[in-house]
Design a protein around this motif. Structure first.
Motif, mmCIF file in Angstrom:
data_model
loop_
_atom_site.group_PDB
_atom_site.id
_atom_site.type_symbol
_atom_site.label_atom_id
_atom_site.label_comp_id
_atom_site.label_asym_id
_atom_site.label_seq_id
_atom_site.Cartn_x
_atom_site.Cartn_y
_atom_site.Cartn_z
ATOM 1 N N ASN A 230 0.842 -1.192 0.000
ATOM 2 C CA ASN A 230 0.000 0.000 0.000
ATOM 3 C C ASN A 230 0.880 1.246 0.000
ATOM 4 O O ASN A 230 0.674 2.177 0.764
ATOM 5 C CB ASN A 230 -0.921 0.005 1.224
ATOM 6 C CG ASN A 230 -1.994 1.074 1.120
ATOM 7 O OD1 ASN A 230 -2.499 1.360 0.041
ATOM 8 N ND2 ASN A 230 -2.338 1.682 2.248
ATOM 9 N N THR A 235 0.589 4.054 -5.481
ATOM 10 C CA THR A 235 -0.598 4.865 -5.770
ATOM 11 C C THR A 235 -0.323 5.841 -6.907
ATOM 12 O O THR A 235 -1.130 5.988 -7.834
ATOM 13 C CB THR A 235 -1.038 5.647 -4.519
ATOM 14 O OG1 THR A 235 -1.407 4.713 -3.505
ATOM 15 C CG2 THR A 235 -2.216 6.559 -4.823
ATOM 16 N N ASN A 270 -11.948 8.237 -5.328
ATOM 17 C CA ASN A 270 -10.646 8.093 -4.684
ATOM 18 C C ASN A 270 -10.327 9.272 -3.782
ATOM 19 O O ASN A 270 -9.745 9.102 -2.704
ATOM 20 C CB ASN A 270 -9.556 7.916 -5.736
ATOM 21 C CG ASN A 270 -9.558 6.532 -6.349
ATOM 22 O OD1 ASN A 270 -10.422 5.716 -6.035
ATOM 23 N ND2 ASN A 270 -8.613 6.247 -7.217
ATOM 24 N N ARG A 273 -12.315 8.696 -0.642
ATOM 25 C CA ARG A 273 -11.784 7.550 0.104
ATOM 26 C C ARG A 273 -10.519 7.923 0.873
ATOM 27 O O ARG A 273 -10.378 7.594 2.057
ATOM 28 C CB ARG A 273 -11.483 6.403 -0.866
ATOM 29 C CG ARG A 273 -10.868 5.174 -0.219
ATOM 30 C CD ARG A 273 -10.991 3.976 -1.142
ATOM 31 N NE ARG A 273 -10.267 4.166 -2.380
ATOM 32 C CZ ARG A 273 -9.009 3.744 -2.583
ATOM 33 N NH1 ARG A 273 -8.356 3.127 -1.612
ATOM 34 N NH2 ARG A 273 -8.418 3.922 -3.744
ATOM 35 N N TYR A 274 -9.591 8.606 0.222
ATOM 36 C CA TYR A 274 -8.354 8.984 0.893
ATOM 37 C C TYR A 274 -8.603 10.017 1.993
ATOM 38 O O TYR A 274 -7.926 10.010 3.028
ATOM 39 C CB TYR A 274 -7.338 9.517 -0.118
ATOM 40 C CG TYR A 274 -6.806 8.451 -1.058
ATOM 41 C CD1 TYR A 274 -6.359 7.226 -0.571
ATOM 42 C CD2 TYR A 274 -6.743 8.673 -2.439
ATOM 43 C CE1 TYR A 274 -5.879 6.242 -1.426
ATOM 44 C CE2 TYR A 274 -6.256 7.699 -3.298
ATOM 45 C CZ TYR A 274 -5.820 6.488 -2.792
ATOM 46 O OH TYR A 274 -5.343 5.517 -3.640
ATOM 47 N N LEU A 276 -11.440 10.260 3.813
ATOM 48 C CA LEU A 276 -12.078 9.567 4.927
ATOM 49 C C LEU A 276 -11.080 8.714 5.705
ATOM 50 O O LEU A 276 -11.184 8.570 6.927
ATOM 51 C CB LEU A 276 -13.235 8.695 4.415
ATOM 52 C CG LEU A 276 -14.459 9.459 3.882
ATOM 53 C CD1 LEU A 276 -15.470 8.485 3.293
ATOM 54 C CD2 LEU A 276 -15.106 10.279 5.003
ATOM 55 N N LYS A 277 -10.119 8.156 5.006
ATOM 56 C CA LYS A 277 -9.104 7.335 5.668
ATOM 57 C C LYS A 277 -7.952 8.171 6.220
ATOM 58 O O LYS A 277 -7.035 7.629 6.831
ATOM 59 C CB LYS A 277 -8.554 6.291 4.675
ATOM 60 C CG LYS A 277 -9.541 5.189 4.326
ATOM 61 C CD LYS A 277 -8.868 4.151 3.442
ATOM 62 C CE LYS A 277 -9.783 2.976 3.164
ATOM 63 N NZ LYS A 277 -9.103 1.932 2.341
ATOM 64 N N ARG A 278 -8.006 9.468 5.952
ATOM 65 C CA ARG A 278 -6.964 10.391 6.377
ATOM 66 C C ARG A 278 -5.599 9.991 5.816
ATOM 67 O O ARG A 278 -4.562 10.118 6.480
ATOM 68 C CB ARG A 278 -6.921 10.491 7.902
ATOM 69 C CG ARG A 278 -8.217 11.036 8.502
ATOM 70 C CD ARG A 278 -8.136 11.169 10.006
ATOM 71 N NE ARG A 278 -9.395 11.689 10.559
ATOM 72 C CZ ARG A 278 -9.616 11.898 11.849
ATOM 73 N NH1 ARG A 278 -8.653 11.643 12.736
ATOM 74 N NH2 ARG A 278 -10.774 12.374 12.268
ATOM 75 N N GLU A 279 -5.619 9.514 4.587
ATOM 76 C CA GLU A 279 -4.380 9.128 3.913
ATOM 77 C C GLU A 279 -3.960 10.264 2.974
ATOM 78 O O GLU A 279 -4.088 10.183 1.751
ATOM 79 C CB GLU A 279 -4.581 7.815 3.147
ATOM 80 C CG GLU A 279 -4.852 6.632 4.057
ATOM 81 C CD GLU A 279 -5.074 5.334 3.303
ATOM 82 O OE1 GLU A 279 -4.897 4.266 3.910
ATOM 83 O OE2 GLU A 279 -5.445 5.390 2.113
ATOM 84 N N LYS A 280 -3.450 11.321 3.572
ATOM 85 C CA LYS A 280 -3.121 12.516 2.803
ATOM 86 C C LYS A 280 -1.989 12.281 1.814
ATOM 87 O O LYS A 280 -1.972 12.865 0.723
ATOM 88 C CB LYS A 280 -2.768 13.658 3.759
ATOM 89 C CG LYS A 280 -3.943 14.139 4.602
ATOM 90 C CD LYS A 280 -3.546 15.298 5.490
ATOM 91 C CE LYS A 280 -4.738 15.772 6.320
ATOM 92 N NZ LYS A 280 -4.373 16.904 7.218
ATOM 93 N N HIS A 282 -1.374 9.505 0.200
ATOM 94 C CA HIS A 282 -1.939 8.803 -0.956
ATOM 95 C C HIS A 282 -2.808 9.747 -1.789
ATOM 96 O O HIS A 282 -2.832 9.641 -3.020
ATOM 97 C CB HIS A 282 -2.755 7.596 -0.490
ATOM 98 C CG HIS A 282 -1.903 6.450 -0.039
ATOM 99 N ND1 HIS A 282 -1.376 5.524 -0.907
ATOM 100 C CD2 HIS A 282 -1.463 6.097 1.198
ATOM 101 C CE1 HIS A 282 -0.656 4.647 -0.237
ATOM 102 N NE2 HIS A 282 -0.695 4.966 1.046
#
Length: 306
Positions: A230, A235, A270, A273-274, A276-280, A282
């Motif tokens: 991941n 990405t 996407n 999704r990023y 909400l997951k706090r995957e800044k 990505h």
């Protein structure tokens, strides 16, 4: 083992990048392989430490080439291809493990068919023996720009033991004939990582060759040990190259449909999704991949070739 039509010289090419232990395990696997008329080439993609001694200890006859820069999957393989002397070239990921009969099974396809461009073996997950990773590829959908591997994560009960043509080779293990490769050309380096083997397969197809899957040959794959399952790098390149592949390989009206889907489905989905997951990280990588294509609208098929 003499160099003749039944046991031709096969050049095995693999690329290493800061993963010496994994590459050593591959070389040990090759050393115990039942096919011996081999040339083994390891291209080191500018790793931090020089792994040459480790590799020659594991496989004394290995030819180690150190690249001055990290040229990615395609660039690293192209270095090996240009140095290879074999009648056949076998490009393998460094995170794979050979099984007995792997190479003879693939070579047999070239004797059975005259239109072979690339042939890939069946893949099992290394850490889950008996579970299929690859038994061929489905065609990339012209609407979504996505596709899937046939048989992925299924228990191998022999349900994919019939070989034949498939949409794409698996980049982790691809065999081709030197004479055909010279006609088609090198792997497109514009991709750097991901989708380059799909594009290469399309290049072979445009020259009249077909892509084969051979289940009589089996290889084990440790999967994503270099970039991580991941990773932000993954990405970025999956996003960037998904768009790039479509730009290079579909008709204008198909590209229009894909771009509409990407703009109104993929980007909102996407991004949300990023967030909400706090995957800044990505999220930034995803948008960086999109923006790269916008900034490089002037690239055509010819300028993308290397």
């Amino acid at each position: 083992m003499p160099n003749n039509i039944h046991t031709p010289l096969v050049s095995i090419i693999t690329v290493n990048y800061n993963n010496s232990a994994v590459t050593v395990a591959l070389l040990e696997s090759i050393a115990s392989n039942d096919y011996k008329n081999l040339e083994v080439i390891v291209v080191d993609n500018a790793s931090v430490e020089d792994p040459t001694t480790l590799f020659t200890d594991a496989y004394p006859a290995a030819k180690v080439i150190r690249s001055a820069a990290n040229r990615g999957f395609a660039g690293g393989n192209n270095i090996g291809i240009q140095a290879a002397k074999g009648d056949f070239l076998f490009l393998v990921n460094n995170d794979t493990a050979f099984t007995q009969g792997l190479i003879p099974g693939l070579l047999a396809i070239f004797e059975q068919h005259t239109d072979v461009g690339i042939v890939s073996p069946k893949f099992h997950y290394f850490f889950h023996p008996g579970i299929i990773e690859y038994a061929g590829y489905r065609q990339v959908d012209v609407f979504t720009g996505r596709n899937s591997m046939i048989g992925c994560k299924e228990e191998d009960k022999g349900q994919y033991n019939t070989g034949g043509t498939t949409a794409y080779a698996h980049g982790g293990a691809m065999m081709m004939k030197r004479s055909v490769l010279e006609e088609v050309g090198l792997m497109p380096e514009i991709y750097f990582l991901y989708y380059e083997e799909f594009d290469w397969c399309e290049m072979f197809r445009r020259k009249g060759y077909r892509i084969y899957y051979e289940p009589a040959s089996l290889i084990y794959h440790k999967e994503s040990m270099t970039t991580g399952k991941n990773s932000v790098l993954k990405t970025y390149y999956l996003t960037r190259n998904r768009i790039l592949f479509m730009r290079r390989n579909v008709r204008w009206y198909q590209l229009s449909l894909f771009l509409l889907f990407f703009a109104f489905v993929t980007i909102p989905k996407n991004t949300l999704r990023y967030l909400l997951k706090r995957e800044k990280d990505h999220l930034r990588a995803f948008w960086k991949g999109v923006i790269w294509n916008i900034k490089n609208l002037n690239l055509n098929k010819e300028s993308c070739a290397v």
